[in-house]
Design a protein around this motif. Structure first.
Motif, PDB file in Angstrom:
ATOM      1  N   GLU A 436      45.382  43.440  31.705  1.00 57.44           N
ATOM      2  CA  GLU A 436      44.935  42.055  31.509  1.00 57.44           C
ATOM      3  C   GLU A 436      45.272  41.201  32.713  1.00 57.44           C
ATOM      4  OE1 GLU A 436      45.175  41.683  26.638  1.00 57.44           O
ATOM      5  OE2 GLU A 436      46.658  40.685  27.885  1.00 57.44           O
ATOM      6  N   GLU A 437      46.449  41.421  33.284  1.00 52.44           N
ATOM      7  CA  GLU A 437      46.821  40.653  34.469  1.00 52.44           C
ATOM      8  C   GLU A 437      45.880  40.979  35.631  1.00 52.44           C
ATOM      9  OE1 GLU A 437      51.608  40.435  33.505  1.00 52.44           O
ATOM     10  OE2 GLU A 437      50.898  41.392  35.333  1.00 52.44           O
ATOM     11  N   LEU A 438      45.525  42.262  35.786  1.00 51.56           N
ATOM     12  CA  LEU A 438      44.597  42.643  36.854  1.00 51.56           C
ATOM     13  C   LEU A 438      43.224  42.020  36.626  1.00 51.56           C
ATOM     14  CD1 LEU A 438      45.513  46.408  37.366  1.00 51.56           C
ATOM     15  CD2 LEU A 438      45.966  44.527  38.923  1.00 51.56           C
ATOM     16  N   LEU A 439      42.765  42.036  35.366  1.00 56.09           N
ATOM     17  CA  LEU A 439      41.474  41.407  35.059  1.00 56.09           C
ATOM     18  C   LEU A 439      41.502  39.919  35.342  1.00 56.09           C
ATOM     19  CD1 LEU A 439      40.611  43.277  31.736  1.00 56.09           C
ATOM     20  CD2 LEU A 439      39.408  43.489  33.911  1.00 56.09           C
ATOM     21  N   ASP A 440      42.635  39.277  34.990  1.00 55.52           N
ATOM     22  CA  ASP A 440      42.773  37.842  35.283  1.00 55.52           C
ATOM     23  C   ASP A 440      42.676  37.581  36.781  1.00 55.52           C
ATOM     24  OD1 ASP A 440      45.237  37.080  32.695  1.00 55.52           O
ATOM     25  OD2 ASP A 440      43.056  37.193  32.633  1.00 55.52           O
ATOM     26  N   GLU A 441      43.356  38.449  37.549  1.00 59.40           N
ATOM     27  CA  GLU A 441      43.345  38.265  38.999  1.00 59.40           C
ATOM     28  C   GLU A 441      41.948  38.489  39.562  1.00 59.40           C
ATOM     29  OE1 GLU A 441      45.920  39.652  42.923  1.00 59.40           O
ATOM     30  OE2 GLU A 441      46.380  40.457  40.935  1.00 59.40           O
ATOM     31  N   VAL A 442      41.231  39.509  39.039  1.00 60.51           N
ATOM     32  CA  VAL A 442      39.856  39.759  39.491  1.00 60.51           C
ATOM     33  C   VAL A 442      38.979  38.549  39.203  1.00 60.51           C
ATOM     34  CG1 VAL A 442      37.795  41.146  39.053  1.00 60.51           C
ATOM     35  CG2 VAL A 442      39.997  42.274  39.328  1.00 60.51           C
ATOM     36  N   LYS A 443      39.097  38.002  37.977  1.00 63.20           N
ATOM     37  CA  LYS A 443      38.287  36.835  37.622  1.00 63.20           C
ATOM     38  C   LYS A 443      38.600  35.646  38.513  1.00 63.20           C
ATOM     39  CE  LYS A 443      37.583  38.063  32.760  1.00 63.20           C
ATOM     40  NZ  LYS A 443      37.868  37.703  31.349  1.00 63.20           N
ATOM     41  N   SER A 444      39.917  35.420  38.764  1.00 62.68           N
ATOM     42  CA  SER A 444      40.282  34.280  39.609  1.00 62.68           C
ATOM     43  C   SER A 444      39.769  34.466  41.034  1.00 62.68           C
ATOM     44  CB  SER A 444      41.800  34.089  39.613  1.00 62.68           C
ATOM     45  OG  SER A 444      42.436  35.206  40.193  1.00 62.68           O
ATOM     46  N   LEU A 445      39.811  35.723  41.531  1.00 64.59           N
ATOM     47  CA  LEU A 445      39.285  35.982  42.878  1.00 64.59           C
ATOM     48  C   LEU A 445      37.777  35.772  42.925  1.00 64.59           C
ATOM     49  CD1 LEU A 445      41.375  39.132  43.875  1.00 64.59           C
ATOM     50  CD2 LEU A 445      41.538  36.844  44.855  1.00 64.59           C
ATOM     51  N   LYS A 446      37.082  36.160  41.836  1.00 68.14           N
ATOM     52  CA  LYS A 446      35.637  35.917  41.782  1.00 68.14           C
ATOM     53  C   LYS A 446      35.315  34.436  41.842  1.00 68.14           C
ATOM     54  CE  LYS A 446      34.050  40.060  39.339  1.00 68.14           C
ATOM     55  NZ  LYS A 446      33.449  40.579  38.077  1.00 68.14           N
ATOM     56  N   VAL A 447      36.118  33.627  41.138  1.00 68.87           N
ATOM     57  CA  VAL A 447      35.914  32.172  41.170  1.00 68.87           C
ATOM     58  C   VAL A 447      36.104  31.645  42.584  1.00 68.87           C
ATOM     59  CG1 VAL A 447      36.856  29.966  40.379  1.00 68.87           C
ATOM     60  CG2 VAL A 447      36.570  31.836  38.758  1.00 68.87           C
ATOM     61  N   ILE A 448      37.147  32.150  43.269  1.00 65.51           N
ATOM     62  CA  ILE A 448      37.396  31.709  44.646  1.00 65.51           C
ATOM     63  C   ILE A 448      36.246  32.115  45.551  1.00 65.51           C
ATOM     64  CG2 ILE A 448      38.917  32.036  46.633  1.00 65.51           C
ATOM     65  CD1 ILE A 448      41.228  32.384  44.637  1.00 65.51           C
ATOM     66  N   VAL A 449      35.772  33.354  45.389  1.00 66.66           N
ATOM     67  CA  VAL A 449      34.659  33.837  46.220  1.00 66.66           C
ATOM     68  C   VAL A 449      33.409  32.991  45.993  1.00 66.66           C
ATOM     69  CG1 VAL A 449      33.059  35.761  46.569  1.00 66.66           C
ATOM     70  CG2 VAL A 449      35.510  36.202  46.416  1.00 66.66           C
ATOM     71  N   GLN A 450      33.112  32.686  44.716  1.00 67.10           N
ATOM     72  CA  GLN A 450      31.934  31.874  44.410  1.00 67.10           C
ATOM     73  C   GLN A 450      32.042  30.483  45.028  1.00 67.10           C
ATOM     74  OE1 GLN A 450      31.742  31.982  40.159  1.00 67.10           O
ATOM     75  NE2 GLN A 450      30.870  34.047  40.073  1.00 67.10           N
ATOM     76  N   SER A 451      33.236  29.890  44.949  1.00 67.45           N
ATOM     77  CA  SER A 451      33.398  28.548  45.537  1.00 67.45           C
ATOM     78  C   SER A 451      33.255  28.603  47.052  1.00 67.45           C
ATOM     79  CB  SER A 451      34.761  27.974  45.145  1.00 67.45           C
ATOM     80  OG  SER A 451      35.806  28.731  45.702  1.00 67.45           O
ATOM     81  N   GLN A 452      33.770  29.675  47.672  1.00 67.19           N
ATOM     82  CA  GLN A 452      33.634  29.803  49.127  1.00 67.19           C
ATOM     83  C   GLN A 452      32.177  30.033  49.527  1.00 67.19           C
ATOM     84  OE1 GLN A 452      35.958  29.199  51.292  1.00 67.19           O
ATOM     85  NE2 GLN A 452      37.524  28.872  49.721  1.00 67.19           N
ATOM     86  N   GLU A 453      31.440  30.797  48.706  1.00 73.59           N
ATOM     87  CA  GLU A 453      30.014  31.008  48.989  1.00 73.59           C
ATOM     88  C   GLU A 453      29.252  29.692  48.922  1.00 73.59           C
ATOM     89  OE1 GLU A 453      29.420  35.636  47.441  1.00 73.59           O
ATOM     90  OE2 GLU A 453      28.862  33.951  46.150  1.00 73.59           O
ATOM     91  N   ARG A 454      29.598  28.861  47.920  1.00 73.62           N
ATOM     92  CA  ARG A 454      28.937  27.546  47.835  1.00 73.62           C
ATOM     93  C   ARG A 454      29.270  26.698  49.054  1.00 73.62           C
ATOM     94  NH1 ARG A 454      30.330  27.911  42.267  1.00 73.62           N
ATOM     95  NH2 ARG A 454      32.223  26.685  42.641  1.00 73.62           N
TER      96      ARG A 454
END
Length: 471
Positions: A436-454
């Protein structure tokens, strides 16, 4: 000849001081539920505060070291469907906390060392057994994974959190609402107060009342009772004239109190916090703006008033730091976390000393995070005192240790329906919590990547406009 009338004590000059604004936790919506719990629980790593939340009950978890303004979108621990009434950190794992709620359930949560970017909604285990709201939560002081809960159904349940099963159900010992429950120093007995004005000392494994005192305090307002290290019982309550009282009792002679003092006529329930290493009891009334503290000694008059820490604003709740979380370099012997309407303010209690050396008399070895017993050993009748640690040089909390929960398989007790292919269980080194912690980290990294792409897209658009404009 002059007669010495000043009592000799190293705690006569305990000094209380509120932390500065930058060391407080600001912008916290503290719960407005009318329940006489402390609403705050702390340990060397985290501060947990019951807060207002829409659509159910929640509490906030902050790292002790990260003070200042709390973001309004800070993730919460939210899984209850009704307001949370009480929370308590596990004494043997600084990353595990239990919560009781109006939804009649108890939930146990694993909090990662590095708090996630989204709210924690999945508890390790949900404990269901109460028919009314659960307002009292208390971990066993020396046995691993043993948790006590008490509800408005007048029932006390002691759970094995490692399996999710109830070990003991005390459903016939209280005929009225239970106000509080406290373990003794080795967890062999519990002390309770209830609306029928009785203080009961109970042997939970024998499921019987060892001794009880009727009308320990004769007032109608709630009482509190705690065990002291030597087995005596300290209570707070109200007189017939609604004056707040404190009393000290010897359970071997429960007829009359060893000491009884009247305080004032305020109507806030006095919450007692006890430090066994210094034999000091701190009294914090909900709605008060002060903390009174008393030293308990073996000689008469037994309860000695030391001093009062006063501030301007009343407290909505109060958290009490364990000895392991104190700053020994400053001769700090206690730390409170006072809840205001919109903030949490640490208050430190220190003993003035000129020397910078470690003060052995202020810091005897104190209970550490290692349990002395397993749940099975305790249920088998074994008792053990807490495993002690030294605070010399300061205490360093261990890294995140996951709570091992043995999940029950509902199919184990059912007969097989026919030939079935056996599937081996996952043998990876990752536990459910770690995944669950790894999934949380993956999701948070995806959010960061999406914001950087924007952000990249916005910059590219600006660049193209600038290029077209200068062409």
């Amino acid at each position: 000849m002059s007669r010495r009338v000043v009592r000799q004590s190293k705690f006569r000059h305990v000094f209380g001081q509120a932390m500065k604004a930058d060391q407080c936790y600001e912008d916290i919506r503290v719960s407005k539920v009318t329940w006489d719990s402390s609403f705050c629980a702390v340990n060397p790593k985290f501060v947990a505060i019951i807060v207002e939340s829409g659509g159910g009950g929640a509490f906030l978890v902050l790292q002790v070291a990260k003070t200042g303004r709390v973001d309004k979108n800070h993730p919460l621990v939210c899984g209850h469907t009704a307001p949370v009434l009480d929370i308590d950190w596990c004494p043997h794992n600084d990353n595990v906390i239990a919560s009781g709620s109006e939804d009649c359930t108890v939930m146990v949560w694993q909090i990662p060392d590095h708090l996630t970017l989204r709210s924690i909604t999945d508890p390790i285990v949900v404990l269901e057994g109460h028919s009314k709201r659960v307002g009292i939560i208390s971990w066993h002081p020396t046995a691993r994974n043993v948790l006590l809960s008490a509800g408005s159904d007048n029932v006390i349940i002691i759970w094995n959190v490692g399996t999710g099963d109830p070990l003991i159900t005390l459903d016939e010992l209280h005929s009225d609402l239970i106000y509080n429950v406290c373990w003794n120093h080795n967890g062999s007995l519990i002390c309770t107060t209830s609306k029928d004005k009785r203080v009961r000392i109970i042997d939970p494994r024998e499921q019987c009342i060892v001794i009880e005192k009727e009308k320990a305090h004769e007032g109608a307002r709630p009482m509190r009772a705690i065990f002291l290290a030597d087995g005596k019982v300290f209570t707070t309550g109200f007189s017939k004239m609604s004056e707040r009282q404190l009393a000290l009792w010897d359970p071997k002679h429960f007829d009359e109190p060893m000491a009884l003092q009247e305080m004032d006529t305020s109507n806030g329930v006095l919450l007692p916090f006890y430090d066994a290493d210094s034999s000091i009891v701190y009294l914090c009334g909900k709605g008060d703006s002060s903390i009174r503290y008393f030293e308990i000694t073996p000689e008469c008059p037994y309860v000695h008033y030391i001093s009062t820490f006063s501030s301007k604003e009343p407290q909505r709740g109060m958290g009490f730091m364990t000895r392991r979380g104190l700053d020994v370099s400053r001769c700090e012997i206690a730390r409170f976390f006072k809840l205001h309407e919109r903030k949490c303010e640490p208050i430190t209690m220190t003993v003035p000393r000129k020397s910078d050396l470690f003060q052995d008399d202020l810091y005897p070895d104190t209970p550490g995070p290692e349990p002395a017993l397993d749940a099975e050993e305790w249920m088998g009748g074994k008792n053990a005192n807490a495993v002690l640690v030294s605070l010399r040089g300061g205490y360093i909390p261990p890294k995140n240790r996951e709570l091992k929960f043995a999940k029950r398989n509902l199919l184990d007790n059912k007969p097989p329906l026919g030939p079935r292919r056996s599937y081996s269980t996952c043998e990876s080194n990752f536990s459910r919590v770690t995944l669950e912690e790894l999934l949380d980290e993956v999701k948070s990294l995806k959010v960061i990547v999406q914001s950087q792409e924007r952000r990249i897209s916005e910059l590219e658009n600006k660049l193209s406009k600038f290029t077209n404009g200068t062409a």
